[in-house]
Design an enzyme around this catalytic site. Structure first.
Site, PDB file in Angstrom:
ATOM      1  N   THR A 132       0.816  -1.209   0.000  1.00 49.86           N
ATOM      2  CA  THR A 132       0.000   0.000   0.000  1.00 49.86           C
ATOM      3  C   THR A 132       0.854   1.265   0.000  1.00 49.86           C
ATOM      4  OG1 THR A 132      -1.514   1.269   1.409  1.00 49.86           O
ATOM      5  CG2 THR A 132      -0.092  -0.270   2.533  1.00 49.86           C
ATOM      6  N   ASP A 133       0.270   2.367  -0.458  1.00 49.00           N
ATOM      7  CA  ASP A 133       0.966   3.662  -0.380  1.00 49.00           C
ATOM      8  C   ASP A 133       1.027   4.182   1.067  1.00 49.00           C
ATOM      9  OD1 ASP A 133      -1.723   4.334  -0.038  1.00 49.00           O
ATOM     10  OD2 ASP A 133      -1.802   5.782  -1.691  1.00 49.00           O
ATOM     11  N   GLU A 134       0.246   3.569   1.960  1.00 50.91           N
ATOM     12  CA  GLU A 134       0.194   4.084   3.341  1.00 50.91           C
ATOM     13  C   GLU A 134       1.517   3.892   4.076  1.00 50.91           C
ATOM     14  OE1 GLU A 134      -3.498   3.408   5.407  1.00 50.91           O
ATOM     15  OE2 GLU A 134      -4.579   3.126   3.534  1.00 50.91           O
ATOM     16  N   TYR A 158      -1.993  -0.492  10.906  1.00 53.92           N
ATOM     17  CA  TYR A 158      -2.095  -1.164   9.592  1.00 53.92           C
ATOM     18  C   TYR A 158      -0.877  -0.834   8.732  1.00 53.92           C
ATOM     19  CZ  TYR A 158      -3.342  -1.650   4.656  1.00 53.92           C
ATOM     20  OH  TYR A 158      -3.319  -1.935   3.306  1.00 53.92           O
ATOM     21  N   LYS A 162       2.133  -3.313   7.303  1.00 57.67           N
ATOM     22  CA  LYS A 162       2.432  -3.495   5.871  1.00 57.67           C
ATOM     23  C   LYS A 162       3.886  -3.081   5.587  1.00 57.67           C
ATOM     24  CE  LYS A 162       0.056  -4.637   2.930  1.00 57.67           C
ATOM     25  NZ  LYS A 162      -0.338  -5.992   2.403  1.00 57.67           N
TER      26      LYS A 162
END
Ligand code: NAD
Ligand code: TYD
Length: 351
Positions: A132-134, A158, A162
């Protein structure tokens, strides 16, 4: 043959359907069927020998080893994860267990299997990790979009889990030579998305005449990627990506949350009028703890090196998505049963 993990979830199921439609070759689908996994997502593949479903946990190493030995896949496409930021705030433990420890387990079994392959198969094998970009943290309004070289700065449990999994994947390439590829994508939307995430939650609440809970002032920005475009990006990375590389996948479609919710309401006003405009249901509620302000992806690398770019405009993709939810009342009934209501009470009850 490929092995897909988490293929009964939102993106994984779209990917399995897309893979069989485009490649026509079989996929083994290993999924634990948590609250987010739903075999109804794959109902159209019932009786199709190209889809082999196995219920199980990526942390079950004996199971994973057995599947690899039995099916001899040429790639693993790893989607399985706990994926919702709000749930990670309420209960981070599962996120560490599945996203970090689970990815470690999968990497170890992939490495054992890959080490035993003949040289030609070994060179062709890929471990594709969907991230993810997060992991890059949060942008200010005028910051440049995230690129593959943006330093990691995860903010939610989260995102941190990741980021941890991405680091493991990277290290398994650097240390052991496992041919890995990591993709970091922006917010996906489209059919089959579990209604805990912004777009399907707003569609379902609006249809039920319930409040549309916008966190904070609704000005946080996300970059929306149609799930079908994402699946095509993963296929491109699998076919032409270079082992050890990461590719950012984005929709070139930055919107504030309020813009998204208003767009959903406008489509529903047209396709499913309710007397009063649906936007009247918008309710500002207490903000998410640690709420990242803005995400934006610079997807130039995958365009330049692999020839992929998003094809769906946000307006067209959102319209198709709303239409899909309007036409799938049975699917909605199945996923909004007891457990879902418990989540809604936990997350929204006190806001
Ligand atoms: P999802 O929550 O809809 O689906 C996750 C799937 O993984 C479910 O089918 C679940 O049963 C399965 N699963 C969970 N734990 C498992 C375990 N221990 N073993 C086997 N299966 C397990 O998630 P999604 O939205 O489809 O996301 C898929 C991947 O894409 C995730 O890795 C996520 O981090 C990443 N991602 C998602 C988005 C998004 O917008 N949805 C954006 C960027 C990255
Ligand atoms: P979400 O779909 O949970 O994705 P992510 O947190 O991974 O970006 O949320 C998208 C945006 O919408 C995020 O800024 C939080 C906001 N949001 C709301 O305002 N209300 C809601 O009920 C939800 C679920 C999200």
């Amino acid at each position: 043959m490929i092995l897909v993990t988490g293929g009964a979830g939102f993106i994984g199921a779209n990917f399995v359907l897309d893979w069989i439609a485009h490649e026509g070759t079989p996929a083994v689908n290993l999924d634990k069927l948590t609250y987010a996994g739903n075999l109804a997502n794959l109902a159209s593949l019932q009786g199709d020998a190209r889809h082999i479903f196995v219920k199980g946990d990526i942390n079950d190493r004996a199971l994973v080893a057995g599947l690899l030995k039995q099916h001899q896949p040429r790639a693993i496409v790893h989607f399985a994860a706990e994926s919702h930021v709000d749930r990670s705030i309420h209960g981070p433990g599962e996120f560490v267990q599945t996203n970090v420890v689970g990815t470690f387990s999968l990497l170890e079994e992939a490495r054992a299997y890959w080490s035993g392959l003949a040289e030609t198969e070994k060179a062709k094998f890929r471990f594709l990790h969907v991230s993810t970009d997060e992991v890059y943290g949060s942008l200010g309004d005028s910051d440049p979009a995230f690129s593959e070289t943006t330093p990691y700065a995860p903010n939610s449990p989260y995102a941190a889990s990741k980021a941890g999994s991405d680091h493991l994947v990277r290290a398994w390439h650097h240390t052991y030579g496992l041919p890995v590829i990591t993709t970091n994508c922006s917010n996906n939307y489209g059919p089959l998305q579990f209604p805990e995430k912004l777009i399907p939650l707003m569609i379902l609440n609006a249809l039920a005449g319930k409040p549309l809970p916008v966190y904070g002032d609704g000005k946080n920005v996300r970059d929306w990627l149609y799930v079908g475009d994402h699946c095509a990006g993963i296929r491109a990375a699998l076919a032409r990506g270079k082992p050890g590389e990461t590719y950012n996948i984005g929709g070139n479609s930055e919107k504030t949350n309020l813009e998204v919710v208003h767009a959903v309401c406008a489509i529903l006003d047209e396709l499913h009028p309710a007397g009063a405009p649906h936007a009247k249901l918008i309710t500002f509620v207490e903000d998410r703890a640690g709420h990242d302000w803005r995400y934006a992806i610079n997807a130039e690398k995958i365009k330049r090196e692999l020839g992929w770019e998003p094809t769906k405009t946000f307006a067209a993709g959102l319209r198709e998505t709303v239409q899909w939810y309007l036409s799938n009342a049975e699917w909605i009934r199945n996923v909004t049963s007891g457990d879902y209501r418990k989540w809604v009470d936990l997350n929204y009850g006190k806001r």
